[in-house]
Design an enzyme around this catalytic site. Structure first.
Site, PDB file in Angstrom:
ATOM      1  N   ASP A 278       5.510  -2.880  -0.245  1.00 12.16           N
ATOM      2  CA  ASP A 278       6.004  -1.612   0.300  1.00 12.16           C
ATOM      3  C   ASP A 278       5.611  -1.607   1.772  1.00 12.16           C
ATOM      4  O   ASP A 278       4.554  -1.117   2.145  1.00 12.16           O
ATOM      5  CB  ASP A 278       5.386  -0.438  -0.460  1.00 12.16           C
ATOM      6  N   CYS A 342      10.533   2.959   3.451  1.00 16.32           N
ATOM      7  CA  CYS A 342      11.098   4.314   3.468  1.00 16.32           C
ATOM      8  C   CYS A 342      11.899   4.507   4.752  1.00 16.32           C
ATOM      9  O   CYS A 342      12.052   5.620   5.250  1.00 16.32           O
ATOM     10  CB  CYS A 342      10.017   5.376   3.325  1.00 16.32           C
TER      11      CYS A 342
END
Length: 453
Positions: A278, A342
């Site tokens: 991530d 994100c």
């Protein structure tokens, strides 16, 4: 910081408009050819996405498997404790708060199960979408704790669950969460594996030694010291102590480190069945929220003054590509890697995937070329039929190198839409549900045909 001058204000407004134009430019075309026919060409995507991004991120409640049964069912003396019972779902779903001047009585929480795969063991409930950052449309009671001081729920962006589901973890896997803070995805991983981590009958769940039946290993990594501290707090508040590292339990299920994920030497090659990366990113939704917050207080957002249209490309090439290359090296053959961000930027999403695939192809060609050069330069590599049979044969110095390739998985999910190489969840999808943004791409490492095995 003193009051900004008119010149500083003018530069700030110019940068702000450049930033918004850059973000808008990411959506000048469809995210993939698959969605091109579904796009309303009379309306630019940014017109619906931008208002959705400005709203607060919509969260979901992840019920903590380790708070109650079945994890602690081996301790029969505690099985009747009301804090550990199966009423966990009901307590959250049917929570009822007194009406006050600021808080409206909430409706029952929406079960998120319909968006999850049928085999998914996670229990999640949606919170309603807040319309403004200052509103308090919905408040949950503080998490309750069991007798082991473990909290019963954790709040996170529902979209962030899907990279974990794509990772497809199973008991017995060796897993690396490469950049794990603040810990939401790590906790989701552990809850996904929760039932397989149940101690064997008769073993105390607070014991310092993990059960011998547990073979799963989770390596949790975060280089930033303060973020790693926050990560440890999240784990301490939700995960049984016997799964966590300690001086009395050096061989725990979970290992926590602070290694540099851009360095190839940080992780053993071919050591992991599953890797979740991530990656740190531009986090445009957070930037937009901060811009709104600072401007509402008549302040200049400091980070914007250091921004440029090339910032995203610099992050992608200088940080994310290096991390992904390290992850590929650490992955076993046949193993799965999920890259996620994100970010809205294709530079940090699909382009990073393209660049790592191209980089691996380039490395493969270089290895083959190097072997060919060595063979040409080594006269002893060919048997001319005259060597002394009594002399031991030397091992070949120019064996064909080990080559690999990355296969991209194009599985569709219940929320979001496909991109060129991955999947994107954006807050204007599913009737402005408010989730995301989250991009993720699932990769499998395979030996290339003709490579030595």
């Amino acid at each position: 910081m003193g009051k900004p001058t008119q010149k500083e204000k003018a530069r700030y407004q110019l940068l702000r408009q450049k930033l918004l134009d850059t973000y808008k430019g990411y959506f000048d075309g469809p995210l993939s050819q698959l969605t091109a026919t579904q796009v309303d060409h009379t309306l630019h995507r940014w017109e619906t996405l931008y208002p959705a991004l400005l709203k607060p991120t919509r969260h979901a409640v992840l019920l903590n498997t380790f708070h109650g049964a079945p994890y602690f069912q081996a301790q029969s003396s505690e099985s009747t404790n009301p804090k550990l019972g199966g009423s966990l779902d009901e307590n959250l779903r049917d929570v009822n708060l007194e009406d006050s001047g600021e808080v409206s009585p909430p409706e029952p929480l929406e079960d998120a199960g319909r968006w999850l795969p049928p085999s998914c063991p996670l229990k999640l409930y949606h919170l309603p979408q807040q319309e403004t950052h200052s509103s308090k449309d919905y408040l949950l009671p503080p998490p309750s704790k069991n007798s082991h001081d473990l909290k019963n729920y954790y709040c996170l962006d529902f979209a962030s669950v899907f990279p974990v589901l794509a990772l497809d973890v199973h008991p017995g896997h060796t897993i690396l969460d490469m950049t794990a803070a603040p810990g939401g995805k790590t906790l989701t991983l552990l809850n996904h594996l929760g039932n397989s981590l149940v101690p064997a009958a008769g073993i105390n769940a607070s014991s310092s030694s993990p059960p011998s039946t547990i073979q799963t290993k989770l390596h949790v990594n975060e280089i930033d010291f303060q973020r790693r501290k926050r990560l440890r707090v999240v784990l301490d508040e939700h995960v049984p102590a016997n799964l966590l590292p300690s001086t009395s339990s050096p061989n725990s299920v979970i290992q926590i480190t602070g290694k540099d994920a851009t360095e190839a030497s940080s992780f053993r090659p071919g050591a992991y069945d599953r890797i979740l990366l991530d990656a740190p990113c531009s986090s445009e939704r957070h930037v937009l929220h901060q811009l709104h917050k600072q401007e509402s207080a008549s302040n200049l957002h400091k980070d914007l003054l250091n921004w440029s249209p090339s910032s995203s490309e610099k992050i992608a090439k200088g940080l994310q590509l290096k991390m992904l290359t390290t992850a590929v090296r650490a992955l076993k053959f046949g193993g799965t890697l999920v890259y996620s961000t994100c970010s809205l930027s294709p530079h940090e999403n699909d382009n990073v995937i393209e660049n790592v695939v191209n980089l691996i192809d380039k490395q493969n060609r270089r290895r083959i070329k190097e072997v060919s050069r060595r063979r040409d330069a080594d006269p002893g590599s060919e048997n001319d039929g005259e060597e002394d049979a009594r002399q031991p044969r030397k091992p070949p110095q120019t064996a064909f190198p080990e080559l690999w390739t990355l296969e991209i998985d194009h599985t569709s999910w219940s929320i979001g839409e496909p991109t060129k190489h991955g999947w994107m969840i954006l807050p204007d999808q599913q009737d402005n549900a408010g989730w995301g943004p989250i991009y993720f791409c699932k990769l499998t490492k395979q030996r290339k045909k003709g490579s030595r095995s």
